[in-house]
Write a protein that holds these residues in place. Structure first.
Motif, PDB file in Angstrom:
ATOM      1  N   LYS A 106      -3.598   1.581  -3.937  1.00 49.15           N
ATOM      2  CA  LYS A 106      -3.474   1.640  -5.399  1.00 49.15           C
ATOM      3  C   LYS A 106      -2.811   0.396  -5.968  1.00 49.15           C
ATOM      4  N   THR A 107      -1.982  -0.267  -5.171  1.00 48.25           N
ATOM      5  CA  THR A 107      -1.284  -1.450  -5.673  1.00 48.25           C
ATOM      6  C   THR A 107      -1.724  -2.746  -4.991  1.00 48.25           C
ATOM      7  N   ASN A 108      -2.430  -2.658  -3.877  1.00 49.93           N
ATOM      8  CA  ASN A 108      -2.850  -3.861  -3.160  1.00 49.93           C
ATOM      9  C   ASN A 108      -3.987  -4.550  -3.908  1.00 49.93           C
ATOM     10  N   THR A 109      -3.897  -5.883  -4.011  1.00 49.27           N
ATOM     11  CA  THR A 109      -4.915  -6.634  -4.739  1.00 49.27           C
ATOM     12  C   THR A 109      -5.601  -7.700  -3.887  1.00 49.27           C
ATOM     13  N   THR A 110      -5.365  -7.698  -2.571  1.00 47.65           N
ATOM     14  CA  THR A 110      -5.963  -8.733  -1.728  1.00 47.65           C
ATOM     15  C   THR A 110      -6.899  -8.201  -0.647  1.00 47.65           C
ATOM     16  N   THR A 135     -10.084  -2.217  -7.182  1.00 46.81           N
ATOM     17  CA  THR A 135     -11.446  -2.748  -7.282  1.00 46.81           C
ATOM     18  C   THR A 135     -11.630  -3.989  -6.409  1.00 46.81           C
ATOM     19  N   THR A 136     -10.628  -4.328  -5.613  1.00 45.51           N
ATOM     20  CA  THR A 136     -10.697  -5.482  -4.731  1.00 45.51           C
ATOM     21  C   THR A 136     -11.427  -5.153  -3.432  1.00 45.51           C
ATOM     22  N   LEU A 137     -11.185  -3.968  -2.886  1.00 45.89           N
ATOM     23  CA  LEU A 137     -11.794  -3.564  -1.617  1.00 45.89           C
ATOM     24  C   LEU A 137     -13.300  -3.433  -1.784  1.00 45.89           C
ATOM     25  N   THR A 138     -14.052  -4.140  -0.963  1.00 51.16           N
ATOM     26  CA  THR A 138     -15.506  -4.075  -1.057  1.00 51.16           C
ATOM     27  C   THR A 138     -16.163  -3.472   0.172  1.00 51.16           C
ATOM     28  N   THR A 139     -15.446  -3.445   1.304  1.00 50.62           N
ATOM     29  CA  THR A 139     -16.015  -2.877   2.523  1.00 50.62           C
ATOM     30  C   THR A 139     -15.051  -1.850   3.093  1.00 50.62           C
ATOM     31  N   LEU A 140     -15.535  -0.623   3.233  1.00 49.84           N
ATOM     32  CA  LEU A 140     -14.733   0.473   3.764  1.00 49.84           C
ATOM     33  C   LEU A 140     -15.539   1.213   4.811  1.00 49.84           C
ATOM     34  N   SER A 141     -15.002   1.315   6.019  1.00 48.79           N
ATOM     35  CA  SER A 141     -15.666   2.082   7.066  1.00 48.79           C
ATOM     36  C   SER A 141     -14.874   3.350   7.335  1.00 48.79           C
TER      37      SER A 141
END
Length: 99
Positions: free
Chosen positions: A30-34, A61-67
């Motif tokens: 929720k707070t990570n931006t990298t 909205t930074t995370l683009t790949t989640l497995s």
């Protein structure tokens, strides 16, 4: 993860974090931006944990790949995750027994 500003890839696969561990990761997201790539495969995450991750991804909205492959995510959890696909473009839910 909450305050880290350099990490872009994190592999936590096979750690048996379960729903409780995924809630902690979700809170950090929720707070990570990298972070752009996160692997939570083989962690015993079910519907409750995946719901928490989905809620975090509505903010992050930074995370683009989640497995999330090879967890115990069912229909309820997958529906929650499906709602965030508008902003998070790559989601791997294989081997979860959905449907």
């Amino acid at each position: 993860l909450k305050t880290n500003t350099t990490l872009i890839t994190l592999d936590l696969s096979g750690n048996e974090t379960g729903d409780e561990g995924s809630k902690e990761v979700a809170n950090a997201l929720k707070t990570n931006t990298t972070l752009i790539t996160l692997d939570l495969s083989w962690n015993g995450i079910g519907d409750e944990g995946s719901k928490e991750v989905a809620n975090a991804l509505k903010i992050n909205t930074t995370l683009t790949t989640l497995s999330l492959r090879r967890n115990g995510i069912g229909v309820k959890g997958s529906k929650e995750l499906a709602n965030v696909l508008k902003t998070n473009t790559t989601l791997n839910l294989s081997w979860n027994g959905i449907g």
